[in-house]
Design a protein around this motif. Structure first.
Motif, PDB file in Angstrom:
ATOM      1  N   TYR A   9       0.829  -1.208   0.000  1.00 12.52           N
ATOM      2  CA  TYR A   9       0.000   0.000   0.000  1.00 12.52           C
ATOM      3  C   TYR A   9       0.862   1.256   0.000  1.00 12.52           C
ATOM      4  N   TRP A  10       1.824   1.320   0.912  1.00  8.82           N
ATOM      5  CA  TRP A  10       2.605   2.552   1.039  1.00  8.82           C
ATOM      6  C   TRP A  10       3.534   2.775  -0.147  1.00  8.82           C
ATOM      7  N   ILE A  11       4.095   1.728  -0.690  1.00  8.66           N
ATOM      8  CA  ILE A  11       4.943   1.902  -1.885  1.00  8.66           C
ATOM      9  C   ILE A  11       4.099   2.424  -3.047  1.00  8.66           C
ATOM     10  N   ALA A  12       2.955   1.786  -3.290  1.00  8.22           N
ATOM     11  CA  ALA A  12       2.083   2.223  -4.385  1.00  8.22           C
ATOM     12  C   ALA A  12       1.569   3.638  -4.146  1.00  8.22           C
ATOM     13  N   THR A  13       1.189   3.942  -2.914  1.00 10.45           N
ATOM     14  CA  THR A  13       0.621   5.252  -2.594  1.00 10.45           C
ATOM     15  C   THR A  13       1.663   6.360  -2.714  1.00 10.45           C
ATOM     16  N   ILE A  14       2.868   6.099  -2.272  1.00 10.41           N
ATOM     17  CA  ILE A  14       3.931   7.105  -2.389  1.00 10.41           C
ATOM     18  C   ILE A  14       4.254   7.372  -3.854  1.00 10.41           C
ATOM     19  N   TRP A  15       4.400   6.309  -4.653  1.00 10.79           N
ATOM     20  CA  TRP A  15       4.692   6.498  -6.082  1.00 10.79           C
ATOM     21  C   TRP A  15       3.526   7.169  -6.800  1.00 10.79           C
ATOM     22  N   LEU A  16       2.309   6.770  -6.465  1.00 11.88           N
ATOM     23  CA  LEU A  16       1.127   7.406  -7.044  1.00 11.88           C
ATOM     24  C   LEU A  16       1.101   8.893  -6.697  1.00 11.88           C
ATOM     25  N   SER A  17       1.340   9.209  -5.438  1.00 10.10           N
ATOM     26  CA  SER A  17       1.320  10.599  -4.989  1.00 10.10           C
ATOM     27  C   SER A  17       2.404  11.422  -5.661  1.00 10.10           C
ATOM     28  N   LEU A  18       3.594  10.866  -5.766  1.00  9.33           N
ATOM     29  CA  LEU A  18       4.680  11.586  -6.446  1.00  9.33           C
ATOM     30  C   LEU A  18       4.341  11.824  -7.917  1.00  9.33           C
ATOM     31  N   GLY A  19       3.782  10.817  -8.565  1.00  8.97           N
ATOM     32  CA  GLY A  19       3.415  10.949  -9.974  1.00  8.97           C
ATOM     33  C   GLY A  19       2.316  11.968 -10.189  1.00  8.97           C
TER      34      GLY A  19
END
Length: 127
Positions: A9-19
């Protein structure tokens, strides 16, 4: 929630947020490449402001604790924006490189949404 799911969750959410944050900023400042791309896709330039503001607000909604209904709307907005980008590039006959970013953000949206913790989900009630 298992530790594995929390990490996903946190890896996907951080990358999603950065993108979403980076593309939102690029759209708000109307970088030349973004303006050219929107013109090529046939959209008015003011759409960059709308997309940029909503992406940044969506990132805030996804990252801030609580407010699960607002998070659902943010995820839905990300889905609509990125699937719309994919179909716009497809309809325009653009090459594979133009699909990479939107498809990646679409996948990250789904993974982040799917693996979100229980306290970030809406609860359903029977009416």
């Amino acid at each position: 929630m298992t530790k594995r799911n929390k990490i996903i969750y946190w890896i996907a959410t951080i990358w999603l947020s950065l993108g979403m944050l980076s593309t939102g900023i690029v759209q708000l400042i109307k970088m030349e490449n973004e303006v050219t791309m929107m013109k090529n896709l046939g959209y008015p330039i003011y759409i960059l402001t709308i997309l940029g503001v909503w992406k940044i607000l969506g990132v805030i909604a996804v990252l801030v604790p609580k407010f699960p209904i607002i998070k659902e709307w943010a995820y839905a907005g990300f889905f609509f924006a990125m699937s719309g980008a994919v179909f716009s590039h497809l309809a325009n006959g653009d090459g594979g490189k133009d699909f990479f970013g939107p498809i990646l953000l679409l996948v990250l949206t789904f993974v982040s949404w799917y693996f979100r913790p229980a306290d970030r989900k809406t609860t359903t009630t029977n009416l």
